[in-house]
Design a protein around this motif. Structure first.
Motif, short mmCIF file in Angstrom:
data_model
loop_
_atom_site.label_atom_id
_atom_site.label_comp_id
_atom_site.label_asym_id
_atom_site.label_seq_id
_atom_site.Cartn_x
_atom_site.Cartn_y
_atom_site.Cartn_z
N ASP A 165 -41.13 39.93 12.01
CA ASP A 165 -40.82 40.95 13.02
C ASP A 165 -39.92 40.37 14.11
O ASP A 165 -38.97 41.02 14.56
CB ASP A 165 -42.11 41.49 13.65
N ALA A 166 -40.22 39.13 14.53
CA ALA A 166 -39.40 38.49 15.56
C ALA A 166 -37.98 38.26 15.05
O ALA A 166 -37.00 38.49 15.77
CB ALA A 166 -40.03 37.17 15.99
N ALA A 167 -37.86 37.84 13.80
CA ALA A 167 -36.54 37.58 13.22
C ALA A 167 -35.74 38.86 13.05
O ALA A 167 -34.53 38.90 13.32
CB ALA A 167 -36.70 36.88 11.87
N ALA A 168 -36.40 39.93 12.60
CA ALA A 168 -35.71 41.20 12.41
C ALA A 168 -35.17 41.74 13.74
O ALA A 168 -34.05 42.26 13.80
CB ALA A 168 -36.66 42.21 11.77
N PRO A 172 -29.52 41.00 15.01
CA PRO A 172 -28.19 41.40 15.52
C PRO A 172 -27.55 40.37 16.44
O PRO A 172 -26.33 40.18 16.43
CB PRO A 172 -28.49 42.71 16.27
N ASP A 173 -28.37 39.66 17.23
CA ASP A 173 -27.84 38.65 18.15
C ASP A 173 -27.41 37.37 17.43
O ASP A 173 -26.70 36.55 18.01
CB ASP A 173 -28.89 38.30 19.21
N LEU A 174 -27.86 37.20 16.18
CA LEU A 174 -27.52 35.99 15.43
C LEU A 174 -26.32 36.19 14.53
O LEU A 174 -25.86 35.23 13.88
CB LEU A 174 -28.73 35.56 14.58
N ALA A 175 -25.78 37.39 14.49
CA ALA A 175 -24.63 37.69 13.64
C ALA A 175 -23.43 36.82 14.01
O ALA A 175 -23.16 36.59 15.19
CB ALA A 175 -24.27 39.16 13.74
N LEU A 196 -34.34 35.51 6.87
CA LEU A 196 -33.19 35.70 7.75
C LEU A 196 -31.95 36.12 6.97
O LEU A 196 -31.20 37.01 7.40
CB LEU A 196 -32.92 34.41 8.53
N ARG A 197 -31.73 35.52 5.82
CA ARG A 197 -30.57 35.88 5.01
C ARG A 197 -30.68 37.32 4.50
O ARG A 197 -29.68 38.04 4.44
CB ARG A 197 -30.41 34.90 3.84
N VAL A 201 -28.41 37.52 8.23
CA VAL A 201 -28.07 36.35 9.04
C VAL A 201 -27.59 35.22 8.12
O VAL A 201 -28.14 35.00 7.04
CB VAL A 201 -29.29 35.87 9.85
N ASP A 202 -26.57 34.49 8.55
CA ASP A 202 -26.08 33.34 7.80
C ASP A 202 -27.00 32.16 8.10
O ASP A 202 -26.71 31.32 8.95
CB ASP A 202 -24.64 33.02 8.20
#
Length: 251
Positions: A165-168, A172-175, A196-197, A201-202
């Protein structure tokens, strides 16, 4: 000189008979006089063992004879005393609980970053493509409080099942950034990087986790110690119990 060898290892590999394997490994460990914890699930094995080197290493060697565990790698450290009180071998639903059964490291791993590469990226302030590198700590908040990489993201989770949930929410901020997930020995960041991938997210995982980084790189860019789940409580970047060894300066 410290006489107790401490070994941690995990491997995501399909195990069709976790109950039968539990009995076999329990008998071997007890016969060797080892103490610690072995977790077995259909997705793999996660172990923490301590004892005399002449007992620990043959146990691991025999485990690797089984083709399912041939790729098993270990991280070693030493202590003056036995950090475990007993030998526990348990069958679990997951060797590290995330509650996302579609995340299957045994089927396909996320890309990994070697400790030496991560240190170079942190030294240079960017990855090989010139992109910003973001470290994501996948451990529980109380573990992070013992020590962490400088500037790493810490979502203050209380258990790993809260990570998705925290990662989801943060995806957007990690893009557009190179994200490296890390944890104590590598097991949590294996699942974290895959999640994350899948969220776009990369993401990459730190190969071998914090302990692997300490072993191959030392304390560069690390602040504090690393919490471990045994009687030693925490290790310095020199892989020594922090209560018995001075903390080395970060390079």
């Amino acid at each position: 000189m410290a006489s107790v060898l401490n070994v941690s290892a995990y491997l995501f590999t399909r195990i069709a008979d976790p109950g039968a394997l539990r009995q076999v490994l329990r008998e071997r460990a007890l016969a060797a006089g080892l103490k610690g914890t072995i977790l077995i699930a259909e997705e793999g094995v996660n172990l923490f063992l301590a004892g005399a080197a002449h007992a620990v290493r043959p146990f691991i060697d025999e485990l690797r004879i089984d083709p399912r565990f041939a790729p098993l790698t270990t991280k070693e450290s030493w202590s003056d005393t036995q950090p475990f009180g007993k030998m526990l071998v348990k069958v679990k639903r997951e060797i590290i609980r995330m509650d996302h059964p579609t995340i299957r490291p045994d089927a396909e791993r996320a890309p990994a970053v070697a400790p030496e590469t991560l240190r170079r990226w942190l030294d240079e302030g960017r990855d090989d493509r010139g992109r910003e590198v973001v470290l994501v700590d996948t451990r529980n908040a109380f573990e992070v409080d013992y020590g962490a990489f400088g500037g790493a993201i810490d979502w203050r989770i209380e258990r790993f099942t809260q990570f998705p949930d925290a990662a989801a929410a943060a995806a957007p901020d990690l893009a557009g950034k190179t994200v490296v997930s890390y944890c104590t020995g590598g097991i949590r960041c294996e699942k974290a990087a895959i999640y994350l991938r899948e969220a776009g997210v990369d993401a990459y995982q730190l190969d071998g986790g914090i302990l692997g980084y300490f072993e191959r790189v030392g304390g560069a860019h690390w602040n504090g110690d690393c919490f471990v789940f045994d009687g030693r409580e925490a290790l310095t970047p020199a892989l020594a119990p922090r209560s018995t060894a001075p903390r080395p300066a970060a390079a």
